[in-house]
Design a protein around this motif. Structure first.
Motif, mmCIF file in Angstrom:
data_model
loop_
_atom_site.group_PDB
_atom_site.id
_atom_site.type_symbol
_atom_site.label_atom_id
_atom_site.label_comp_id
_atom_site.label_asym_id
_atom_site.label_seq_id
_atom_site.Cartn_x
_atom_site.Cartn_y
_atom_site.Cartn_z
ATOM 1 N N THR A 8 -1.380 1.754 1.761
ATOM 2 C CA THR A 8 -2.459 1.947 2.731
ATOM 3 C C THR A 8 -3.789 1.346 2.271
ATOM 4 O O THR A 8 -4.766 1.386 3.013
ATOM 5 N N SER A 9 -3.840 0.808 1.061
ATOM 6 C CA SER A 9 -5.101 0.237 0.580
ATOM 7 C C SER A 9 -5.337 -1.144 1.189
ATOM 8 O O SER A 9 -4.528 -2.059 1.017
ATOM 9 N N PRO A 10 -6.485 -1.332 1.852
ATOM 10 C CA PRO A 10 -6.764 -2.652 2.424
ATOM 11 C C PRO A 10 -7.060 -3.707 1.359
ATOM 12 O O PRO A 10 -6.885 -4.901 1.600
ATOM 13 N N TYR A 11 -7.514 -3.274 0.194
ATOM 14 C CA TYR A 11 -7.762 -4.229 -0.892
ATOM 15 C C TYR A 11 -6.419 -4.723 -1.451
ATOM 16 O O TYR A 11 -6.262 -5.898 -1.754
ATOM 17 N N VAL A 12 -5.471 -3.799 -1.583
ATOM 18 C CA VAL A 12 -4.116 -4.205 -1.975
ATOM 19 C C VAL A 12 -3.523 -5.137 -0.918
ATOM 20 O O VAL A 12 -2.861 -6.126 -1.242
ATOM 21 N N SER A 34 -1.524 4.878 -6.128
ATOM 22 C CA SER A 34 -2.498 5.555 -5.258
ATOM 23 C C SER A 34 -3.224 6.664 -6.001
ATOM 24 O O SER A 34 -2.612 7.429 -6.750
ATOM 25 N N GLY A 35 -4.504 6.768 -5.780
ATOM 26 C CA GLY A 35 -5.306 7.846 -6.349
ATOM 27 C C GLY A 35 -6.626 7.918 -5.628
ATOM 28 O O GLY A 35 -6.886 7.139 -4.703
ATOM 29 N N THR A 36 -7.454 8.848 -6.049
ATOM 30 C CA THR A 36 -8.795 8.970 -5.466
ATOM 31 C C THR A 36 -9.774 9.151 -6.625
ATOM 32 O O THR A 36 -9.352 9.402 -7.768
ATOM 33 N N PRO A 37 -11.088 9.086 -6.354
ATOM 34 C CA PRO A 37 -12.046 9.308 -7.446
ATOM 35 C C PRO A 37 -11.874 10.673 -8.113
ATOM 36 O O PRO A 37 -12.156 10.818 -9.306
ATOM 37 N N VAL A 38 -11.401 11.671 -7.367
ATOM 38 C CA VAL A 38 -11.255 12.995 -7.974
ATOM 39 C C VAL A 38 -9.851 13.242 -8.527
ATOM 40 O O VAL A 38 -9.635 14.214 -9.251
ATOM 41 N N PRO A 49 -9.544 0.826 -16.046
ATOM 42 C CA PRO A 49 -10.258 2.070 -16.396
ATOM 43 C C PRO A 49 -11.021 2.663 -15.226
ATOM 44 O O PRO A 49 -11.379 3.839 -15.248
ATOM 45 N N LEU A 50 -11.248 1.849 -14.164
ATOM 46 C CA LEU A 50 -11.955 2.346 -12.986
ATOM 47 C C LEU A 50 -11.025 3.148 -12.081
ATOM 48 O O LEU A 50 -11.472 3.791 -11.129
ATOM 49 N N GLY A 51 -9.707 3.092 -12.364
ATOM 50 C CA GLY A 51 -8.749 3.889 -11.597
ATOM 51 C C GLY A 51 -8.560 3.411 -10.171
ATOM 52 O O GLY A 51 -8.243 4.203 -9.280
ATOM 53 N N LYS A 52 -8.775 2.121 -9.928
ATOM 54 C CA LYS A 52 -8.657 1.606 -8.558
ATOM 55 C C LYS A 52 -7.512 0.608 -8.445
ATOM 56 O O LYS A 52 -7.255 -0.159 -9.375
ATOM 57 N N VAL A 53 -6.863 0.637 -7.279
ATOM 58 C CA VAL A 53 -5.911 -0.418 -6.923
ATOM 59 C C VAL A 53 -6.625 -1.391 -5.997
ATOM 60 O O VAL A 53 -7.518 -0.997 -5.248
ATOM 61 N N PRO A 54 -6.233 -2.664 -6.049
ATOM 62 C CA PRO A 54 -5.150 -3.251 -6.827
ATOM 63 C C PRO A 54 -5.559 -3.519 -8.280
ATOM 64 O O PRO A 54 -6.724 -3.755 -8.566
ATOM 65 N N ALA A 55 -4.546 -3.491 -9.167
ATOM 66 C CA ALA A 55 -4.705 -3.943 -10.549
ATOM 67 C C ALA A 55 -3.431 -4.702 -10.896
ATOM 68 O O ALA A 55 -2.336 -4.279 -10.522
ATOM 69 N N TYR A 65 -8.319 -6.889 -12.519
ATOM 70 C CA TYR A 65 -8.565 -5.955 -11.425
ATOM 71 C C TYR A 65 -9.766 -6.370 -10.610
ATOM 72 O O TYR A 65 -10.563 -7.187 -11.022
ATOM 73 N N ASP A 66 -9.788 -5.764 -9.437
ATOM 74 C CA ASP A 66 -10.614 -6.084 -8.272
ATOM 75 C C ASP A 66 -9.869 -7.143 -7.471
ATOM 76 O O ASP A 66 -9.427 -8.161 -7.998
ATOM 77 N N SER A 67 -9.731 -6.849 -6.181
ATOM 78 C CA SER A 67 -8.941 -7.741 -5.328
ATOM 79 C C SER A 67 -9.482 -9.170 -5.346
ATOM 80 O O SER A 67 -8.724 -10.128 -5.224
ATOM 81 N N ARG A 68 -10.801 -9.315 -5.508
ATOM 82 C CA ARG A 68 -11.342 -10.688 -5.494
ATOM 83 C C ARG A 68 -10.834 -11.488 -6.671
ATOM 84 O O ARG A 68 -10.512 -12.671 -6.556
ATOM 85 N N ALA A 108 -16.473 1.659 4.738
ATOM 86 C CA ALA A 108 -15.454 2.455 5.443
ATOM 87 C C ALA A 108 -14.738 3.400 4.479
ATOM 88 O O ALA A 108 -14.429 4.555 4.832
ATOM 89 N N LEU A 109 -14.491 2.933 3.254
ATOM 90 C CA LEU A 109 -13.796 3.793 2.292
ATOM 91 C C LEU A 109 -14.684 4.968 1.881
ATOM 92 O O LEU A 109 -14.193 6.095 1.702
ATOM 93 N N LEU A 110 -15.989 4.724 1.747
ATOM 94 C CA LEU A 110 -16.891 5.837 1.430
ATOM 95 C C LEU A 110 -16.887 6.873 2.561
ATOM 96 O O LEU A 110 -16.910 8.082 2.307
ATOM 97 N N ARG A 112 -14.383 7.445 4.526
ATOM 98 C CA ARG A 112 -13.074 8.116 4.458
ATOM 99 C C ARG A 112 -13.083 9.183 3.358
ATOM 100 O O ARG A 112 -12.650 10.308 3.563
ATOM 101 N N TYR A 113 -13.605 8.828 2.187
ATOM 102 C CA TYR A 113 -13.637 9.798 1.085
ATOM 103 C C TYR A 113 -14.513 10.993 1.448
ATOM 104 O O TYR A 113 -14.201 12.135 1.093
ATOM 105 N N GLU A 114 -15.629 10.719 2.134
ATOM 106 C CA GLU A 114 -16.523 11.820 2.504
ATOM 107 C C GLU A 114 -15.798 12.846 3.369
ATOM 108 O O GLU A 114 -15.982 14.053 3.203
HETATM 109 N N1 GSH Z 1 -13.663 -3.617 -5.175
HETATM 110 C C1 GSH Z 1 -12.318 -3.129 -5.370
HETATM 111 C C2 GSH Z 1 -11.311 -4.207 -4.970
HETATM 112 O O1 GSH Z 1 -11.673 -5.112 -4.202
HETATM 113 O O2 GSH Z 1 -10.178 -4.188 -5.473
HETATM 114 C C3 GSH Z 1 -12.131 -1.833 -4.560
HETATM 115 C C4 GSH Z 1 -10.753 -1.191 -4.808
HETATM 116 C C5 GSH Z 1 -10.696 0.235 -4.269
HETATM 117 O O3 GSH Z 1 -11.720 0.893 -4.024
HETATM 118 N N2 GSH Z 1 -9.445 0.737 -4.097
HETATM 119 C C6 GSH Z 1 -9.275 2.107 -3.649
HETATM 120 C C7 GSH Z 1 -9.041 2.987 -4.864
HETATM 121 O O4 GSH Z 1 -8.195 2.686 -5.674
HETATM 122 C C8 GSH Z 1 -8.047 2.229 -2.763
HETATM 123 S S1 GSH Z 1 -8.349 1.550 -1.167
HETATM 124 N N3 GSH Z 1 -9.804 4.081 -4.959
HETATM 125 C C9 GSH Z 1 -9.691 5.023 -6.018
HETATM 126 C C10 GSH Z 1 -11.035 5.334 -6.631
HETATM 127 O O5 GSH Z 1 -12.077 4.874 -6.138
HETATM 128 O O6 GSH Z 1 -11.050 6.059 -7.634
#
Ligand code: GSH
Length: 203
Positions: A8-12, A34-38, A49-55, A65-68, A108-110, A112-114
């Motif tokens: 479901t991640s648009p960056y992935v 998949s995970g969230t900041p919490v 280490p930022l815990g974000k996908v994609p990696a 890491y970082d989709s770019r 949009a993700l902020l 959603r998290y809110e």
């Molecule tokens: N700038 C990053 C990218 O382009 O890859 C953003 C990646 C991102 O925020 N991924 C979300 C995530 O893993 C999923 S849509 N969030 C978990 C978190 O923020 O801890």
């Protein structure tokens, strides 16, 4: 290579579309991330280490890491990827369009998290609407300034825009962004019919 992934991640999705469009799907193994900041996915933290996908774990063990960064790396591995990052000065256009689309996703993700991570009394409605203001201003600029680029050859900016608009449809359908941006909406429907977009549509 191993890609830490969420369906479901648009960056992935940006990364997956690049893999489809450049014919490299078979070179990547997908693992759930998949995970969230919490509640970050523990399996991901050793790679990002930022815990974000994609990696992405490269064949040599290095992590990207970082989709770019990942999209640009994957494009560099295939002759079909060259056009996604045209030569300067067109490159600056493609990268600025990608940044605009990613900025829509960041806002949009902020939002959603809110709404999914905070209890209703803790949610700040003005802050959510401030994020939506970023989205709508960017949509207006896309429609006023970027349609020619979107209708042209496939670049990373075009892919990022397709993924960002599809995410708004997926998570914020009730906001009906398309009603205010008919030309962009029509383009999004056409772009969404590509094989790479159909194959990566979230459930
Ligand atoms: N700038 C990053 C990218 O382009 O890859 C953003 C990646 C991102 O925020 N991924 C979300 C995530 O893993 C999923 S849509 N969030 C978990 C978190 O923020 O801890």
């Amino acid at each position: 290579m191993t890609l830490h992934h969420s369906p479901t991640s648009p960056y992935v999705r940006k990364v997956m579309v690049v893999l489809h469009e450049t014919g490299q799907l078979d070179s990547v193994r997908l693992v759930p991330g998949s995970g969230t900041p919490v509640a970050p996915a523990q399996s991901l933290l050793g790679t990002n280490p930022l815990g974000k996908v994609p990696a992405l774990e490269r064949e040599d063990g290095c992590a990207l890491y970082d989709s770019r960064v990942i999209c640009r790396y994957l494009a560099s591995l295939s002759p079909k990827g060259a056009g996604l990052y045209p030569a300067v000065p067109a490159l600056w256009e493609a990268l600025t369009l990608e940044s605009t689309a990613d900025g829509i996703l960041d806002a949009a993700l902020l939002m959603r998290y809110e709404t999914v991570l905070r209890a209703p009394p803790q949610q700040a409605a003005d802050w959510v609407e401030g994020q939506w203001g970023k989205v709508t201003r960017a949509l207006s600029v896309l429609e006023q300034r970027w349609m020619a680029h979107l209708e042209g050859p496939l670049t990373i900016g075009v892919i990022a825009t397709g993924c960002a608009l599809a995410y708004l449809d997926f998570r914020f359908a009730e906001r009906d962004w398309a009603a205010q941006h008919p030309a962009l909406a029509a383009w999004s429907v056409r772009f969404g019919a590509r094989d790479s977009m159909r194959a990566t549509r979230p459930e």
